[in-house]
Design a protein around this motif. Structure first.
Motif, PDB file in Angstrom:
ATOM      1  N   SER A   1       0.832  -1.207   0.000  1.00 44.78           N
ATOM      2  CA  SER A   1       0.000   0.000   0.000  1.00 44.78           C
ATOM      3  C   SER A   1       0.865   1.255   0.000  1.00 44.78           C
ATOM      4  CB  SER A   1      -0.936   0.011   1.209  1.00 44.78           C
ATOM      5  OG  SER A   1      -0.218  -0.043   2.423  1.00 44.78           O
TER       6      SER A   1
ATOM      7  N   ALA B   1       2.162   1.749  -3.504  1.00 46.52           N
ATOM      8  CA  ALA B   1       1.092   2.294  -4.345  1.00 46.52           C
ATOM      9  C   ALA B   1       0.899   3.778  -4.060  1.00 46.52           C
ATOM     10  CB  ALA B   1      -0.215   1.535  -4.101  1.00 46.52           C
ATOM     11  N   PHE B   2       0.963   4.129  -2.793  1.00 47.37           N
ATOM     12  CA  PHE B   2       0.789   5.534  -2.409  1.00 47.37           C
ATOM     13  C   PHE B   2       1.873   6.416  -3.028  1.00 47.37           C
ATOM     14  CE2 PHE B   2       1.758   8.963   0.636  1.00 47.37           C
ATOM     15  CZ  PHE B   2       0.572   9.663   0.547  1.00 47.37           C
TER      16      PHE B   2
ATOM     17  N   GLU C   1       0.906   6.922  -6.604  1.00 47.43           N
ATOM     18  CA  GLU C   1      -0.247   7.825  -6.724  1.00 47.43           C
ATOM     19  C   GLU C   1       0.163   9.290  -6.563  1.00 47.43           C
ATOM     20  OE1 GLU C   1      -3.361   4.535  -4.811  1.00 47.43           O
ATOM     21  OE2 GLU C   1      -2.655   6.216  -3.605  1.00 47.43           O
TER      22      GLU C   1
ATOM     23  N   MET D   1       2.446  -5.673  -8.316  1.00 43.27           N
ATOM     24  CA  MET D   1       1.077  -5.279  -8.655  1.00 43.27           C
ATOM     25  C   MET D   1       0.721  -3.928  -8.042  1.00 43.27           C
ATOM     26  SD  MET D   1      -0.902  -8.885  -8.154  1.00 43.27           S
ATOM     27  CE  MET D   1      -2.356  -8.410  -9.102  1.00 43.27           C
TER      28      MET D   1
ATOM     29  N   ALA E   1      -0.573  -0.692  -9.910  1.00 41.79           N
ATOM     30  CA  ALA E   1      -1.877  -0.118  -9.545  1.00 41.79           C
ATOM     31  C   ALA E   1      -1.748   1.370  -9.229  1.00 41.79           C
ATOM     32  CB  ALA E   1      -2.449  -0.865  -8.334  1.00 41.79           C
TER      33      ALA E   1
ATOM     34  N   LEU F   1      -1.179   3.321 -12.455  1.00 33.66           N
ATOM     35  CA  LEU F   1      -2.417   3.432 -13.244  1.00 33.66           C
ATOM     36  C   LEU F   1      -3.339   4.478 -12.632  1.00 33.66           C
ATOM     37  CD1 LEU F   1      -3.221  -0.333 -13.981  1.00 33.66           C
ATOM     38  CD2 LEU F   1      -2.432   1.397 -15.632  1.00 33.66           C
TER      39      LEU F   1
ATOM     40  N   ALA G   1      -4.866   7.639 -14.413  1.00 32.77           N
ATOM     41  CA  ALA G   1      -6.328   7.719 -14.601  1.00 32.77           C
ATOM     42  C   ALA G   1      -6.922   8.865 -13.789  1.00 32.77           C
ATOM     43  CB  ALA G   1      -6.972   6.395 -14.200  1.00 32.77           C
TER      44      ALA G   1
ATOM     45  N   LEU H   1      -7.076  10.518  -9.986  1.00 30.30           N
ATOM     46  CA  LEU H   1      -7.949  10.306  -8.825  1.00 30.30           C
ATOM     47  C   LEU H   1      -8.949  11.452  -8.682  1.00 30.30           C
ATOM     48  CD1 LEU H   1      -5.023   9.196  -6.580  1.00 30.30           C
ATOM     49  CD2 LEU H   1      -7.017   7.781  -7.058  1.00 30.30           C
TER      50      LEU H   1
ATOM     51  N   GLY I   1     -10.700   5.988  -1.379  1.00 27.45           N
ATOM     52  CA  GLY I   1     -10.538   6.914  -2.489  1.00 27.45           C
ATOM     53  C   GLY I   1      -9.375   6.609  -3.418  1.00 27.45           C
ATOM     54  N   LYS I   2      -8.488   5.718  -2.972  1.00 31.49           N
ATOM     55  CA  LYS I   2      -7.291   5.441  -3.768  1.00 31.49           C
ATOM     56  C   LYS I   2      -6.972   3.952  -3.702  1.00 31.49           C
ATOM     57  CE  LYS I   2      -4.968   9.651  -2.248  1.00 31.49           C
ATOM     58  NZ  LYS I   2      -3.937  10.096  -1.298  1.00 31.49           N
ATOM     59  N   PRO I   3      -6.327   3.420  -4.742  1.00 28.23           N
ATOM     60  CA  PRO I   3      -5.899   2.024  -4.683  1.00 28.23           C
ATOM     61  C   PRO I   3      -5.035   1.726  -3.456  1.00 28.23           C
ATOM     62  CG  PRO I   3      -5.788   2.793  -6.935  1.00 28.23           C
ATOM     63  CD  PRO I   3      -6.137   3.989  -6.090  1.00 28.23           C
ATOM     64  N   SER I   4      -4.166   2.654  -3.056  1.00 24.07           N
ATOM     65  CA  SER I   4      -3.309   2.390  -1.889  1.00 24.07           C
ATOM     66  C   SER I   4      -4.156   2.160  -0.640  1.00 24.07           C
ATOM     67  CB  SER I   4      -2.344   3.555  -1.651  1.00 24.07           C
ATOM     68  OG  SER I   4      -3.045   4.760  -1.454  1.00 24.07           O
TER      69      SER I   4
ATOM     70  N   ALA J   1      -5.525  -1.358  -0.837  1.00 26.61           N
ATOM     71  CA  ALA J   1      -4.465  -2.307  -0.504  1.00 26.61           C
ATOM     72  C   ALA J   1      -4.233  -2.335   1.004  1.00 26.61           C
ATOM     73  CB  ALA J   1      -3.166  -1.926  -1.235  1.00 26.61           C
ATOM     74  N   PHE J   2      -4.265  -1.166   1.617  1.00 27.97           N
ATOM     75  CA  PHE J   2      -4.049  -1.069   3.059  1.00 27.97           C
ATOM     76  C   PHE J   2      -5.131  -1.839   3.825  1.00 27.97           C
ATOM     77  CE2 PHE J   2      -4.863   1.214   7.071  1.00 27.97           C
ATOM     78  CZ  PHE J   2      -3.657   0.957   7.710  1.00 27.97           C
TER      79      PHE J   2
ATOM     80  N   MET K   1      -9.003   3.043 -13.844  1.00 29.03           N
ATOM     81  CA  MET K   1      -9.042   3.110 -12.382  1.00 29.03           C
ATOM     82  C   MET K   1      -9.603   1.804 -11.819  1.00 29.03           C
ATOM     83  SD  MET K   1      -7.983   5.042  -9.981  1.00 29.03           S
ATOM     84  CE  MET K   1      -7.921   6.789 -10.384  1.00 29.03           C
TER      85      MET K   1
ATOM     86  N   ALA L   1      -6.799  -0.512 -11.730  1.00 22.91           N
ATOM     87  CA  ALA L   1      -5.871  -0.162 -10.647  1.00 22.91           C
ATOM     88  C   ALA L   1      -6.399  -0.698  -9.312  1.00 22.91           C
ATOM     89  CB  ALA L   1      -5.696   1.356 -10.590  1.00 22.91           C
TER      90      ALA L   1
ATOM     91  N   MET M   1      -6.055  -4.555  -9.076  1.00 24.95           N
ATOM     92  CA  MET M   1      -4.683  -4.990  -8.794  1.00 24.95           C
ATOM     93  C   MET M   1      -4.287  -4.678  -7.357  1.00 24.95           C
ATOM     94  SD  MET M   1      -2.746  -3.790 -12.258  1.00 24.95           S
ATOM     95  CE  MET M   1      -1.319  -4.855 -12.015  1.00 24.95           C
ATOM     96  N   ALA M   2      -4.683  -3.515  -6.879  1.00 26.73           N
ATOM     97  CA  ALA M   2      -4.300  -3.109  -5.524  1.00 26.73           C
ATOM     98  C   ALA M   2      -4.919  -4.038  -4.492  1.00 26.73           C
ATOM     99  CB  ALA M   2      -4.722  -1.664  -5.270  1.00 26.73           C
TER     100      ALA M   2
END
Lengths: 262, 262, 262, 262
Positions: free
Chosen positions: A194, A197-198, A201, A228, A232, A235, A239, A241, B191-194, B197-198, B222, B225, B228-229
């Motif tokens: 995570s 990913a952050f 982002e 992954m 993510a 992407l 895309a 946010l 709000g976000k993939p991260s 994932a978290f 999105m 994303a 995957m996350a």
């Protein structure tokens, strides 16, 4: 520089499909490294030069790195610019290629990099044709100096090496991303997918992860998880946010339903 | 319950390969929904019953959902247990199946759920054979009551619906994950993939995302994303994350290098 | 250095009873400054040399600062070490005393300090007998260099000047507090009394606050709030905070009550 | 309700000068309590009824509480509304007065309150003339129910009792502050003065602190630190904090200095 930031990441003339760089330290066994490279889809791996022992097949880390993977020797162990420069030249002479990650560390407890020495080493090595990726404390003015010194990227740290403490320097890294026009690679401290990913982002161009993968109970699966997560996050950055609100906003119609329809 | 928590997620007897649930509201056009389902690999989609207009091909959301995808009608618009029960029965009668997400909301500003009414509706509907997925304010005692009432999962909120504010109730959700033995699906606010994932790294069994996908500049990407996350976060949970340190720990040998080798 | 850290703060031979330093910019009117000094009990005030206009009674900030308050001229406006040195010398020549806060800023957007130039200016001015308080980007190695250069304190930033964003560099400031043995003054970004208290609880020796006080609706009351919060945070540091648990621990007897007593 | 929120806090007809409530558990010795009351300037102290042993001078907590301090007996140990009601009545019969803090806890690990039982107990006791201060899990709909049930305040938790984990339910407490018009007292989990100040800056009307004071190395000084921090946070709330920016804003003139003035 927008063209660099979007789509593919290009460093030192090489186009990279993966934005996850990995490290080679701390694995329970070197023999697991090929599987981690495969599961993570990483294309760049960093290693300390000490691990490159040309005389020994078992101990030489190079024997565990598949062809086509970009080697990124680092100057771990260097305490001054001069030592870093010496290690970099030695790595190239040993056939490890032109890329080098500068690490100059004189702080034994937190292992924080010394930006001033790092800038000096970058300047010398960039002039000698190295593709220089300097590890740095996240400081905007020093990031600008590294750009001027010829760095190929800057690698600001998220938190101390090996701590798995995550991205505790978000404020400063965001500013570097906003102001610096070479690739930004967040390095050190990322402990979870995570967090990787952050970073993506936020607009980082790549991340480097070592401890979190190498010390997981299952490094191969953890490598895949990071691969992954990095994709993510990238992407999501592309895309775009949505905005964050202070209140709620209904996803579905909230009123009138029963009266109107039933 | 360990066997449920690991490997596959099973809800209401159905095995799910994806741990990402999506919503159907707020998309720029309903016609984009099939592409988002494909890119995200989600297998469960929630929709407000108002959107199920059997007389109109264009306006009926069901026409945009591919076969094999699990429908999750929600009771959006209900302000009491009675209204939620009525909507659930109507959905089943209209052919939307046995699954229902209970939403009872009487707060017009933050759209927070009413746990007490939600528990009542869950109890009635579970007895009628519904697979009940209740949306809830993250409270441990009410989660226990929902288990007792026959809920198939609990769906604690991360932050107000549609706010994209992330998981601001981490403390309470972690406790629910620690104490409750049916699947936990984090719903609302992601709000976000991260952040997705978290939630998975914490040990959540799935997440539901609507606004963050539907209002992205490119909802299809999105969706991918987020898909995957969620998988990355789950893999990390299974591969067991390493410990977090207060100080640094070297990835590479830091001392002796120059003296020993050169 | 323990004796410096405990009890009283001593800088440049002067013992300070208050650990709150304030700034003089941005107030709706200079005439409010004496009341803020009184309500906050601050004993040190920083000012840009431009504000020291000896020819004008109305515009000269010095006329608004009570006797006994320590002046801390700053080098705001300097873009290089040379300019900072020039301003410092001028301030002393104008009768502003020996203390100087070094600010060297070349970044027009985030107004982040340039550590390398700051170190150079510190070295020169410390040799000339100035009590040098350098504003810096929170970097451990540069903090060590400032100590070596003769700085009286280091002043790492919490977040960009005037942003009220709080202490976003906590990770790095904690390390500086752990490793550096001259007083640490957290400067820039502190927006609320709770953040000032937090800096003191971490072990900072003092904080400097300007914008948060000067732009409050009532700067005099806000000054008092910050004064109390800084003292509260320091007292908590001295009285030693308890440990943080991952679970609960009862304050009161939880079991047996009814059976035993009734 | 603005008049209640501003200036003085009034609960059950009593005007309170201090917005810090303290607990009486966990102190190394009861004999320290009078000094903590004095140093903290707190006017309200909560105690478990078990500690009120009328037959023993040494063990009876009431002997350690100065006259004029408001007693707040709590129902610690109660697992149902009925038990809480019984304890409250007993406390009144024993001469502990009309105030009661409802605690109904059935969760042995995290000691989280049971809102549903708490609401029932509140309804009964408020009708019997008690001034009811219910400890609660931070849920808006249940806070509304407590208002309807006749509560004098609501006491949402920051994190589990005794954990010193701070205010981890900020999102939900802010919503309660925004929507509920009786005093909000943040209770449980506050571990540092900075966290108490933060609660007050958010607009809470008071905080209750026990473990963080009682288990400090020096509880008397820590009591003073909390007293000051609570007042600082309240003053900041009244003096209106400034806005938070995404970038910097100069406190001092940044350009032209050298050219213009020298």
């Amino acid at each position: 520089m927008c063209s660099i930031k979007k789509d593919k990441l290009i460093i030192g003339g090489r186009t990279l499909n993966s934005r996850l760089f990995i490290g080679s330290g701390k694995f329970p066994s070197k023999s697991i490294i090929p599987s981690v490279i495969e599961s993570s889809e990483s294309e760049v791996i960093t290693m300390a030069l000490r691990r490159v022992d040309l005389d020994s097949k078992e101990h030489n880390i190079l024997n565990f790195i598949p062809k086509g993977i970009q080697l990124l020797p680092n100057t771990s162990g260097a305490r001054t610019a001069e030592e870093a420069i010496r290690i970099a030249r030695l790595a190239r002479a040993m056939g490890c290629g032109d890329w080098v990650k500068i690490e100059v560390v004189r702080d034994n407890k937190y292992l924080l990099p010394d930006n001033m020495e790092t800038i000096k080493a970058t300047e010398v090595l960039a002039k000698e044709g190295f593709v220089v990726l300097p590890y740095m404390s996240p400081d905007l003015m020093d990031a600008k100096r590294l750009v001027d010194a010829g760095a190929a990227t800057v690698m600001p740290l998220g938190s101390p090496i090996g701590s798995n403490r995550g991205i505790r320097t978000e404020e400063m890294i965001k500013i570097i991303i906003d102001e610096i026009n070479i690739p930004i690679i967040v390095d050190a401290g990322i402990g979870k997918p995570s967090e990787a990913a952050f970073a993506m982002e936020m607009g980082a161009d790549a991340v480097l992860v070592n401890t979190a993968i190498a010390t997981a109970q299952d490094p191969v699966i953890m490598g895949r998880a990071f691969g992954m997560a990095v994709e993510a996050g990238r992407l999501a950055y592309e895309a775009k946010l949505g905005r964050v609100l202070n209140r709620a906003e209904a996803s579905s119609p909230l009123t009138g339903f029963l009266g109107d329809k039933i």
